[in-house]
Design a protein around this motif. Structure first.
Motif, PDB file in Angstrom:
ATOM      1  N   ALA A  83      12.256  -3.328  13.222  1.00  0.00           N
ATOM      2  CA  ALA A  83      11.635  -2.103  13.727  1.00  0.00           C
ATOM      3  C   ALA A  83      12.671  -1.192  14.378  1.00  0.00           C
ATOM      4  CB  ALA A  83      10.529  -2.450  14.727  1.00  0.00           C
ATOM      5  N   VAL A  84      13.506  -1.779  15.214  1.00  0.00           N
ATOM      6  CA  VAL A  84      14.525  -0.990  15.916  1.00  0.00           C
ATOM      7  C   VAL A  84      15.548  -0.440  14.923  1.00  0.00           C
ATOM      8  CG1 VAL A  84      16.418  -1.092  17.588  1.00  0.00           C
ATOM      9  CG2 VAL A  84      14.232  -2.203  18.100  1.00  0.00           C
ATOM     10  N   LEU A  85      16.048  -1.298  14.063  1.00  0.00           N
ATOM     11  CA  LEU A  85      17.097  -0.874  13.127  1.00  0.00           C
ATOM     12  C   LEU A  85      16.593   0.156  12.118  1.00  0.00           C
ATOM     13  CD1 LEU A  85      18.865  -4.309  12.571  1.00  0.00           C
ATOM     14  CD2 LEU A  85      19.705  -2.356  13.888  1.00  0.00           C
ATOM     15  N   ALA A  86      15.373  -0.023  11.627  1.00  0.00           N
ATOM     16  CA  ALA A  86      14.818   0.955  10.677  1.00  0.00           C
ATOM     17  C   ALA A  86      14.638   2.311  11.344  1.00  0.00           C
ATOM     18  CB  ALA A  86      13.492   0.446  10.117  1.00  0.00           C
ATOM     19  N   SER A  87      14.182   2.308  12.586  1.00  0.00           N
ATOM     20  CA  SER A  87      13.995   3.569  13.310  1.00  0.00           C
ATOM     21  C   SER A  87      15.311   4.308  13.489  1.00  0.00           C
ATOM     22  CB  SER A  87      13.375   3.298  14.683  1.00  0.00           C
ATOM     23  OG  SER A  87      12.129   2.677  14.547  1.00  0.00           O
ATOM     24  N   VAL A  88      16.338   3.579  13.877  1.00  0.00           N
ATOM     25  CA  VAL A  88      17.657   4.191  14.076  1.00  0.00           C
ATOM     26  C   VAL A  88      18.235   4.648  12.735  1.00  0.00           C
ATOM     27  CG1 VAL A  88      20.031   3.735  14.804  1.00  0.00           C
ATOM     28  CG2 VAL A  88      18.124   2.947  16.212  1.00  0.00           C
ATOM     29  N   ALA A  89      18.088   3.821  11.714  1.00  0.00           N
ATOM     30  CA  ALA A  89      18.672   4.137  10.405  1.00  0.00           C
ATOM     31  C   ALA A  89      18.057   5.380   9.781  1.00  0.00           C
ATOM     32  CB  ALA A  89      18.511   2.943   9.461  1.00  0.00           C
ATOM     33  N   VAL A  90      16.776   5.630  10.018  1.00  0.00           N
ATOM     34  CA  VAL A  90      16.145   6.790   9.412  1.00  0.00           C
ATOM     35  C   VAL A  90      16.452   8.076  10.194  1.00  0.00           C
ATOM     36  CG1 VAL A  90      13.857   6.838  10.526  1.00  0.00           C
ATOM     37  CG2 VAL A  90      14.046   7.381   8.118  1.00  0.00           C
ATOM     38  N   VAL A  91      16.843   7.950  11.457  1.00  0.00           N
ATOM     39  CA  VAL A  91      17.092   9.125  12.303  1.00  0.00           C
ATOM     40  C   VAL A  91      18.552   9.573  12.293  1.00  0.00           C
ATOM     41  CG1 VAL A  91      17.110   9.897  14.702  1.00  0.00           C
ATOM     42  CG2 VAL A  91      15.140   8.710  13.799  1.00  0.00           C
ATOM     43  N   LEU A  92      19.473   8.644  12.310  1.00  0.00           N
ATOM     44  CA  LEU A  92      20.896   8.992  12.452  1.00  0.00           C
ATOM     45  C   LEU A  92      21.436   9.943  11.390  1.00  0.00           C
ATOM     46  CD1 LEU A  92      22.681   5.799  13.797  1.00  0.00           C
ATOM     47  CD2 LEU A  92      22.242   7.954  14.957  1.00  0.00           C
ATOM     48  N   PRO A  93      21.157   9.724  10.103  1.00  0.00           N
ATOM     49  CA  PRO A  93      21.721  10.662   9.114  1.00  0.00           C
ATOM     50  C   PRO A  93      21.292  12.102   9.351  1.00  0.00           C
ATOM     51  CG  PRO A  93      20.820   8.743   8.019  1.00  0.00           C
ATOM     52  CD  PRO A  93      20.421   8.640   9.450  1.00  0.00           C
ATOM     53  N   GLY A  94      20.022  12.316   9.618  1.00  0.00           N
ATOM     54  CA  GLY A  94      19.539  13.671   9.869  1.00  0.00           C
ATOM     55  C   GLY A  94      20.153  14.289  11.105  1.00  0.00           C
ATOM     56  N   THR A  95      20.338  13.468  12.126  1.00  0.00           N
ATOM     57  CA  THR A  95      20.955  13.958  13.362  1.00  0.00           C
ATOM     58  C   THR A  95      22.377  14.437  13.095  1.00  0.00           C
ATOM     59  OG1 THR A  95      19.620  12.420  14.652  1.00  0.00           O
ATOM     60  CG2 THR A  95      21.558  13.346  15.728  1.00  0.00           C
ATOM     61  N   PHE A  96      23.150  13.613  12.401  1.00  0.00           N
ATOM     62  CA  PHE A  96      24.529  13.994  12.083  1.00  0.00           C
ATOM     63  C   PHE A  96      24.579  15.209  11.164  1.00  0.00           C
ATOM     64  CE2 PHE A  96      25.629   9.417  13.055  1.00  0.00           C
ATOM     65  CZ  PHE A  96      26.233   9.717  14.265  1.00  0.00           C
ATOM     66  N   LEU A  97      23.684  15.260  10.176  1.00  0.00           N
ATOM     67  CA  LEU A  97      23.680  16.403   9.259  1.00  0.00           C
ATOM     68  C   LEU A  97      23.313  17.701   9.987  1.00  0.00           C
ATOM     69  CD1 LEU A  97      22.052  14.874   6.064  1.00  0.00           C
ATOM     70  CD2 LEU A  97      24.386  15.733   6.304  1.00  0.00           C
ATOM     71  N   VAL A  98      22.353  17.637  10.892  1.00  0.00           N
ATOM     72  CA  VAL A  98      21.966  18.846  11.645  1.00  0.00           C
ATOM     73  C   VAL A  98      23.127  19.345  12.488  1.00  0.00           C
ATOM     74  CG1 VAL A  98      20.513  19.657  13.545  1.00  0.00           C
ATOM     75  CG2 VAL A  98      19.497  18.433  11.628  1.00  0.00           C
ATOM     76  N   ILE A  99      23.816  18.437  13.149  1.00  0.00           N
ATOM     77  CA  ILE A  99      24.971  18.831  13.969  1.00  0.00           C
ATOM     78  C   ILE A  99      26.050  19.451  13.090  1.00  0.00           C
ATOM     79  CG2 ILE A  99      26.866  17.941  15.382  1.00  0.00           C
ATOM     80  CD1 ILE A  99      24.820  15.855  16.456  1.00  0.00           C
ATOM     81  N   LEU A 100      26.346  18.813  11.970  1.00  0.00           N
ATOM     82  CA  LEU A 100      27.388  19.302  11.068  1.00  0.00           C
ATOM     83  C   LEU A 100      27.013  20.651  10.462  1.00  0.00           C
ATOM     84  CD1 LEU A 100      30.072  18.607   9.595  1.00  0.00           C
ATOM     85  CD2 LEU A 100      28.657  17.620   7.786  1.00  0.00           C
ATOM     86  N   VAL A 101      25.802  20.753   9.943  1.00  0.00           N
ATOM     87  CA  VAL A 101      25.380  21.997   9.295  1.00  0.00           C
ATOM     88  C   VAL A 101      25.283  23.136  10.296  1.00  0.00           C
ATOM     89  CG1 VAL A 101      23.433  23.097   8.118  1.00  0.00           C
ATOM     90  CG2 VAL A 101      24.235  20.876   7.359  1.00  0.00           C
ATOM     91  N   SER A 102      24.805  22.847  11.516  1.00  0.00           N
ATOM     92  CA  SER A 102      24.658  23.921  12.497  1.00  0.00           C
ATOM     93  C   SER A 102      25.991  24.537  12.877  1.00  0.00           C
ATOM     94  CB  SER A 102      23.937  23.418  13.744  1.00  0.00           C
ATOM     95  OG  SER A 102      24.747  22.499  14.443  1.00  0.00           O
ATOM     96  N   LYS A 103      27.053  23.762  12.820  1.00  0.00           N
ATOM     97  CA  LYS A 103      28.380  24.299  13.144  1.00  0.00           C
ATOM     98  C   LYS A 103      28.826  25.325  12.104  1.00  0.00           C
ATOM     99  CE  LYS A 103      29.244  21.917  16.799  1.00  0.00           C
ATOM    100  NZ  LYS A 103      29.218  22.537  18.082  1.00  0.00           N
ATOM    101  N   PHE A 104      28.471  25.070  10.838  1.00  0.00           N
ATOM    102  CA  PHE A 104      28.921  25.955   9.767  1.00  0.00           C
ATOM    103  C   PHE A 104      27.898  27.031   9.409  1.00  0.00           C
ATOM    104  CE2 PHE A 104      31.253  21.973   9.050  1.00  0.00           C
ATOM    105  CZ  PHE A 104      32.544  22.471   9.121  1.00  0.00           C
ATOM    106  N   LEU A 105      26.629  26.710   9.564  1.00  0.00           N
ATOM    107  CA  LEU A 105      25.581  27.622   9.127  1.00  0.00           C
ATOM    108  C   LEU A 105      25.590  28.929   9.913  1.00  0.00           C
ATOM    109  CD1 LEU A 105      23.290  27.914   7.120  1.00  0.00           C
ATOM    110  CD2 LEU A 105      21.761  26.928   8.823  1.00  0.00           C
TER     111      LEU A 105
END
Length: 183
Positions: A75-97
């Motif tokens: 439960a813990v690992l699935a929750s973290v695994a589904v959230v982390l990619p989007g979090t990193f992508l939002v941070i990365l894209v927001s810097k360039f967008l």
């Protein structure tokens, strides 16, 4: 399926799904049902539970699926695994967008993403409605199996929502109580 493959699948879903938790529903359903962890009906019930519990639906679904397969650690690992990619992508894209926001290619890409999100949301609605209103989950929809009680409950809640201004929890509780009494 081992834990690494399990986690990588959640990371993949979190990475390729644009549009929030509702857009993840078809992918999470396919993942959970194709591996035999949940039936389509169980997954539909899980959507209802995930919508009525605090927190984003994708995290709630991932938590429940992870718990079903690997208990608390899953439960813990699935929750973290589904959230982390989007979090990193939002941070990365927001810097360039912010620098390329008005570029025609960026605007067209975002327009295309909006359309794909609508398609994913439409598929999620279709899959939930199919299980909620019909007694079939595969193949063509046999209209003879339409659940009239579910249809009447849906229309009743929709009309009540249009005519009154109660908090959505009131409709959920009333619908749940009526569902228990009817089924």
């Amino acid at each position: 399926m081992n834990l690494v493959t399990f986690l990588l699948t959640f990371v993949k879903i979190g990475t390729i799904t644009y549009g929030g938790g509702l857009a993840m529903i078809p992918l999470l359903q396919d993942f959970a049902t194709s591996n035999g962890w949940l039936s389509v009906r169980d997954f539909t019930d899980l959507i209802a539970i995930s919508q009525s519990t605090p927190g984003p639906i994708a995290i709630n679904l991932a938590t429940f699926i992870g718990f079903k397969k690997f208990l608390f650690s899953g439960a813990v690992l699935a929750s973290v695994a589904v959230v982390l990619p989007g979090t990193f992508l939002v941070i990365l894209v927001s810097k360039f967008l912010q620098h390329f926001n008005e570029h025609p290619t960026v605007r067209l890409t975002l327009a295309g993403l909006k359309v794909s999100v609508i398609g994913l949301l439409g598929m999620a609605v279709y899959q939930v409605a199919r299980v909620a209103f019909f007694d079939s989950t595969s193949g063509p929809i046999p209209w003879a199996q339409f659940d009239i009680k579910a249809g009447i409950l849906f229309i009743g809640v929709w009309v009540a929502n249009q005519k009154t201004s109660f908090h959505p929890v009131v409709y959920l509780v009333c619908g749940g109580v009526i569902g228990v009494l009817l089924w």
